[in-house]
Structures are given as structure tokens and as C-alpha cells.
Scaffold this motif. Structure first.
Motif, PDB file in Angstrom:
ATOM      1  N   HIS A  12       1.112  -1.666  -0.175  1.00  0.00           N
ATOM      2  CA  HIS A  12       0.231   0.104   0.078  1.00  0.00           C
ATOM      3  C   HIS A  12       1.135   1.428  -0.067  1.00  0.00           C
ATOM      4  N   ALA A  13       2.267   1.791   0.293  1.00  0.00           N
ATOM      5  CA  ALA A  13       3.252   2.407   0.331  1.00  0.00           C
ATOM      6  C   ALA A  13       3.095   3.332  -0.785  1.00  0.00           C
ATOM      7  N   ARG A  14       3.122   4.164  -0.873  1.00  0.00           N
ATOM      8  CA  ARG A  14       3.777   5.176  -2.761  1.00  0.00           C
ATOM      9  C   ARG A  14       4.818   5.876  -2.359  1.00  0.00           C
ATOM     10  N   PRO A  15       5.828   5.433  -3.103  1.00  0.00           N
ATOM     11  CA  PRO A  15       7.173   5.620  -3.308  1.00  0.00           C
ATOM     12  C   PRO A  15       7.050   6.698  -3.430  1.00  0.00           C
ATOM     13  N   LEU A  16       7.659   8.278  -2.462  1.00  0.00           N
ATOM     14  CA  LEU A  16       8.311   9.405  -3.104  1.00  0.00           C
ATOM     15  C   LEU A  16       9.229   9.578  -3.731  1.00  0.00           C
ATOM     16  N   GLU A  17       9.237   9.841  -5.196  1.00  0.00           N
ATOM     17  CA  GLU A  17      10.488  10.280  -6.114  1.00  0.00           C
ATOM     18  C   GLU A  17      11.458  10.430  -5.660  1.00  0.00           C
ATOM     19  N   SER A  18      10.736  12.140  -5.815  1.00  0.00           N
ATOM     20  CA  SER A  18      11.678  13.416  -4.624  1.00  0.00           C
ATOM     21  C   SER A  18      11.669  13.426  -3.569  1.00  0.00           C
ATOM     22  N   LEU A  19      11.953  14.249  -2.711  1.00  0.00           N
ATOM     23  CA  LEU A  19      11.437  15.350  -1.733  1.00  0.00           C
ATOM     24  C   LEU A  19      12.180  16.979  -3.288  1.00  0.00           C
ATOM     25  N   ILE A  20      12.464  17.241  -3.340  1.00  0.00           N
ATOM     26  CA  ILE A  20      12.867  18.602  -4.019  1.00  0.00           C
ATOM     27  C   ILE A  20      11.882  19.475  -5.030  1.00  0.00           C
ATOM     28  N   PRO A  21      11.414  20.478  -4.320  1.00  0.00           N
ATOM     29  CA  PRO A  21       9.964  21.326  -4.853  1.00  0.00           C
ATOM     30  C   PRO A  21      10.759  21.567  -6.334  1.00  0.00           C
ATOM     31  N   GLY A  22       9.455  21.916  -7.256  1.00  0.00           N
ATOM     32  CA  GLY A  22       9.812  21.550  -8.805  1.00  0.00           C
ATOM     33  C   GLY A  22       9.988  20.227  -9.458  1.00  0.00           C
ATOM     34  N   ASP A  26       4.429  12.612 -11.002  1.00  0.00           N
ATOM     35  CA  ASP A  26       3.441  11.502 -10.975  1.00  0.00           C
ATOM     36  C   ASP A  26       3.389  11.418  -9.344  1.00  0.00           C
ATOM     37  N   ASP A  27       3.952  10.623  -8.804  1.00  0.00           N
ATOM     38  CA  ASP A  27       4.399  10.567  -7.649  1.00  0.00           C
ATOM     39  C   ASP A  27       3.224  10.625  -6.587  1.00  0.00           C
ATOM     40  N   LEU A  28       2.388  11.837  -6.386  1.00  0.00           N
ATOM     41  CA  LEU A  28       1.862  12.594  -5.732  1.00  0.00           C
ATOM     42  C   LEU A  28       0.178  12.588  -6.491  1.00  0.00           C
ATOM     43  N   LEU A 331       9.104   1.653  10.412  1.00  0.00           N
ATOM     44  CA  LEU A 331       8.996   2.092   8.888  1.00  0.00           C
ATOM     45  C   LEU A 331       9.743   1.851   8.076  1.00  0.00           C
ATOM     46  N   ALA A 332      11.180   2.207   8.629  1.00  0.00           N
ATOM     47  CA  ALA A 332      12.389   1.777   8.455  1.00  0.00           C
ATOM     48  C   ALA A 332      12.496   0.838   7.779  1.00  0.00           C
ATOM     49  N   ASP A 333      12.420   0.073   9.033  1.00  0.00           N
ATOM     50  CA  ASP A 333      12.592  -1.633   9.024  1.00  0.00           C
ATOM     51  C   ASP A 333      11.862  -1.889   7.462  1.00  0.00           C
ATOM     52  N   ALA A 334      10.892  -1.739   7.472  1.00  0.00           N
ATOM     53  CA  ALA A 334      10.128  -2.253   6.293  1.00  0.00           C
ATOM     54  C   ALA A 334      10.086  -2.076   4.961  1.00  0.00           C
ATOM     55  N   LEU A 335      10.369  -0.395   4.748  1.00  0.00           N
ATOM     56  CA  LEU A 335      11.060  -0.535   3.052  1.00  0.00           C
ATOM     57  C   LEU A 335      11.685   0.432   3.236  1.00  0.00           C
ATOM     58  N   LYS A 336      12.560   0.599   2.528  1.00  0.00           N
ATOM     59  CA  LYS A 336      13.742   1.783   2.239  1.00  0.00           C
ATOM     60  C   LYS A 336      13.187   2.699   1.174  1.00  0.00           C
ATOM     61  N   GLY A 337      13.860   4.608   2.063  1.00  0.00           N
ATOM     62  CA  GLY A 337      13.527   5.677   1.441  1.00  0.00           C
ATOM     63  C   GLY A 337      12.992   6.044   1.469  1.00  0.00           C
ATOM     64  N   ASP A 338      12.426   6.677   1.118  1.00  0.00           N
ATOM     65  CA  ASP A 338      11.022   7.887   1.377  1.00  0.00           C
ATOM     66  C   ASP A 338       9.800   7.478   0.318  1.00  0.00           C
ATOM     67  N   TYR A 339       7.781   7.316   1.265  1.00  0.00           N
ATOM     68  CA  TYR A 339       7.640   6.963   0.973  1.00  0.00           C
ATOM     69  C   TYR A 339       5.674   7.555   1.239  1.00  0.00           C
ATOM     70  N   TYR A 340       4.938   7.111   1.110  1.00  0.00           N
ATOM     71  CA  TYR A 340       3.437   8.024   1.575  1.00  0.00           C
ATOM     72  C   TYR A 340       2.975   7.160   1.632  1.00  0.00           C
ATOM     73  N   ILE A 341       1.809   6.958   2.720  1.00  0.00           N
ATOM     74  CA  ILE A 341       0.974   6.178   2.449  1.00  0.00           C
ATOM     75  C   ILE A 341      -0.758   6.515   3.574  1.00  0.00           C
TER      76      ILE A 341
END
Length: 401
Positions: A12-22, A26-28, A331-341
């Protein structure tokens, strides 16, 4: 973390492809779909000094404004000082760095916040007035601009109220509960001044609103810090005042959609601290599912905060590892990287008590790593954006530095 919870997150988690404004958004898009029909979205943070939180929320604000039609950014910042920031983002009046530095709290005196305010101005520049995004503060603290506007009017048009002008000057810097008074004499004085200005032929809407802000500031200043006072404590009154400010933004315009930027504790749908009814709880009562609370959490890294109880100390870097006992560790242990749930789903673990890390503008000198608050994910929030690593926000130099 049990395998079934890890599997649920993987699905169910959705990866966040970037944290950079601009960056491309698509990931949002799933977040945008989730927020269809939402009038108020809370954008939280577990620290006030994490650069990645600023940047991700900046990116989300861009997306919500451009793609989803959100109209207002409301900050946990001085209601008084934010009016000048609004004049900049809508009309280009003033210097953005100076205006951001005056928002009332060190937490917003950052380059990341200046970048966001400058983006809002860039977005608004070529739009007609009715389509420009607004910037609003919702915290009645730190009323310097309002004191200046109201006292200047009184000096010019009501010199017989010189004593009122002097009394209101303490609201420039006074903090919640700093002048406890069961009789609330200062609030009553501010109310009388506000009534006088509202009836005065020479008082424009701006100065009348500044007078009303001072009523709210005086109310907060004269409350008790004793949380046993319940809904009448300074803590509860502050969140109630912030909720009322958001409600005015929403209810005054049937097309308004508001983004509320504040700490996770304020945006939660329940209580925080010793049972204080949170801003988010009040918004949920007002708007039901049209309020969405998005908490921001991080795995490990560093963040800025003042050390101990000193309200004048400079913010310093604090470091923390992932740990083992908090929901962040899981949450860090379950999935790597940045994401939204999105938490508006059915899963037993979402209704299980957890512990979340929580850091304010000040943290304990030695034991901040153990700062946690109780959490039932689906009860307290509607969604979580998880950032794997936190680094310190970049403070602007203070005047004279």
C-alpha cells in the motif's frame, strides 16, 4: 515488525520519487486523488528543524495549488506578522527574507521557508487577484504588527486612549500564559479597543482586524499554563484559536481549500500532551472527512532545536538514530527510502497503540532521544509521509549577525 505488517506496507505504500520542490509530481497523484473533496489538509512535522520536511511540504504545496486547486497556506505562525507575508505573496510588497524572519518563531526563520514564500509569489505574479494563493498565520502569539497598527491609530484618532495603547504594548512579545489573570483584564481592554475601532469612521478593515487579533492574543496571554484547567488552559485555548482561524478561512469562501502547516501534535485528530484537544481534532469535528491529517515522520539523522527550556538559546543540531521501539523504526525497517501511506484503510495494525517520536522547538538537554508520544495511526492521522533521513534546516542569520 511482523511480516504481515511489512507486507501490508509493501502493498500500500507509495514511493516518493523526490523531496525537491519543482520535481515531477507523478508520485503525488495518489495523494491528490485521496484529497478530492477535502477542504482542509494538515501538513505535519515531527520536528520544526528538518530540512527534508520543509522541502517535501513545499513540493506538496506546489502540487496541491497547481493540480488540486488549493487556495490558502495557513501556518502555525504569528497571525499578526503573516499579514505582511500575504501582502508579499499576493502583491510583491516587501522583502521575503525579512518578512519570514518576523513570523514569530525561530523555526520559520529558514532558507527553506523563504524559498516557499518566493515560489508562492512567483505563482501568483501573473494571476488575477481572485486566483492568487493566500498566506495566513493562525497563531495569535507575537502581535507586534497588530500592536503597531492599533496604537498608531489610537495616537492619531483617539489620543484619550493613550492608556489603552500602553497596555497593549506587552502583546508584542508576550507568550501564552505569561500574564495569567483569572479576570482577564487585558482581554477586556483589547475587546473595548476593538469595539471602538469597529465603530470609528476612520478605521479601515485592516486596522480593525489587527485589533481583533490583539483580542485573541490577550486572551491567550492571560490564560493559565496549568493543564488541569482543561479547555480553559493556555494550551487548549491556543489550539482552539488556531482552529477558529482556519475555520474563518474556509467558511468565508465556499471555494477555499486550505493547507495547514503545523507540528504533528497540533494536526492530530485527537489530543496531545496532557489531554489537550488538538487543532486537528477541532477541524475534524467541524469538517468531518473533509479534513485530512498528514503526519511527517523520519527515520534517522539530525534536526535543529533549542536545548533545554531556554527560550532565548540558539537552535543547535541534535542527532538521532533509527532506534528500535518507535513506529519510525518499524517504518524504516519495513521499506527503504521515502514514501507515503494512506491510513484510511482497513488493517489491524493501524488501530494498535504505537509510539511516535515528537520534538518541539525546544527539546530536553540530555534525554531528547527518548521523546515519544502515544499514537494509534488510524485514529490520530489520515496519512503518513515518511522520510528516511533528516538533516538540519538552514537558518537565516538574525539581524546583526
Amino acid at each position: 515488525m511482523p511480516d504481515d505488517i511489512a507486507r501490508w506496507l509493501t502493498e500500500h505504500a507509495r514511493p516518493l520519487e523526490s523531496l525537491i520542490p519543482g520535481a515531477p509530481t507523478d508520485d503525488l497523484e495518489p495523494l491528490g486523488v485521496t484529497l478530492r473533496g477535502v477542504r482542509v489538509v494538515g501538513l505535519g512535522e515531527s520536528t520544526h528543524g528538518t530540512s527534508e520536511f520543509f522541502r517535501l511540504k513545499h513540493r506538496i504545496v506546489e502540487f496541491l495549488v497547481r493540480e488540486e486547486g488549493f487556495t490558502t497556506l495557513a501556518m502555525e505562525a504569528s497571525e499578526s506578522a503573516a499579514r505582511a507575508v500575504d501582502a508579499y505573496v499576493r502583491h510583491g510588497v516587501g522583502d521575503p527574507a525579512r518578512l519570514v524572519a518576523r513570523l514569530g518563531f525561530w523555526t520559520w526563520r529558514s532558507q527553506e521557508m523563504v524559498d516557499l514564500v518566493e515560489w508562492l509569489r512567483s505563482h501568483n505574479r501573473d494571476l488575477p487577484e481572485e486566483r492568487r494563493v493566500r498566506f495566513a498565520g493562525v497563531d495569535p502569539q507575537r502581535g507586534a504588527d497588530s500592536v503597531e497598527a492599533v496604537t498608531a491609530f489610537l495616537h492619531a484618532y483617539a489620543p484619550e486612549r493613550e492608556e489603552d495603547a500602553r497596555a497593549l504594548e506587552i502583546l508584542v512579545h508576550a507568550r501564552p500564559g505569561s500574564r495569567p489573570d483569572p479576570e482577564q483584564a487585558l482581554r477586556h481592554r483589547a475587546e473595548e479597543v476593538a469595539r471602538h475601532l469597529a465603530a470609528h469612521d476612520d478605521a479601515d478593515d485592516d486596522v480593525v482586524e489587527h485589533a481583533r487579533i490583539l483580542v485573541r492574543a490577550a486572551d491567550l496571554v492571560t490564560r493559565s499554563l496549568d493543564q488541569s484547567a482543561g479547555e480553559e488552559s493556555a494550551f487548549a485555548v491556543r489550539d482552539r484559536a488556531m482552529a477558529d482561524a482556519v475555520a474563518r478561512l474556509v467558511d468565508d469562501d465556499p471555494t477555499a481549500r486550505v493547507m495547514v502547516w503545523a507540528h504533528n501534535g497540533h494536526l492530530a485528530k485527537g489530543t496531545y500532551g496532557d489531554g489537550v484537544t488538538a487543532l486537528g481534532s477541532r477541524l475534524r469535528d467541524l469538517y468531518g472527512d473533509r479534513y485530512y491529517a498528514l503526519a511527517l515522520l523520519f527515520g534517522k539523522g539530525s534536526f535543529l532545536a533549542r536545548r533545554g527550556d531556554d527560550l532565548q538559546a540558539p537552535p543547535v543540531r541534535h542527532r538521532i538514530g533509527t532506534g528500535t521501539r518507535s513506529i519510525e523504526a518499524r517504518l524504516a525497517d519495513a521499506l527503504k527510502g521515502d514514501y507515503y501511506i494512506d491510513l484510511r484503510r482497513t488493517a489491524p495494525w493501524l488501530h494498535t497503540p504505537q509510539a511516535q517520536r515528537s520534538f518541539g522547538a525546544n527539546v530536553p538537554r540530555f534525554f531528547y532521544r527518548f521523546n515519544t508520544a502515544p499514537l494509534v495511526p488510524a485514529k490520530d492521522y489520515d496519512g503518513i509521509a515518511f522520510v528516511a533521513r533528516s538533516t538540519c534546516s538552514h537558518l537565516l542569520p538574525q539581524a546583526g549577525e
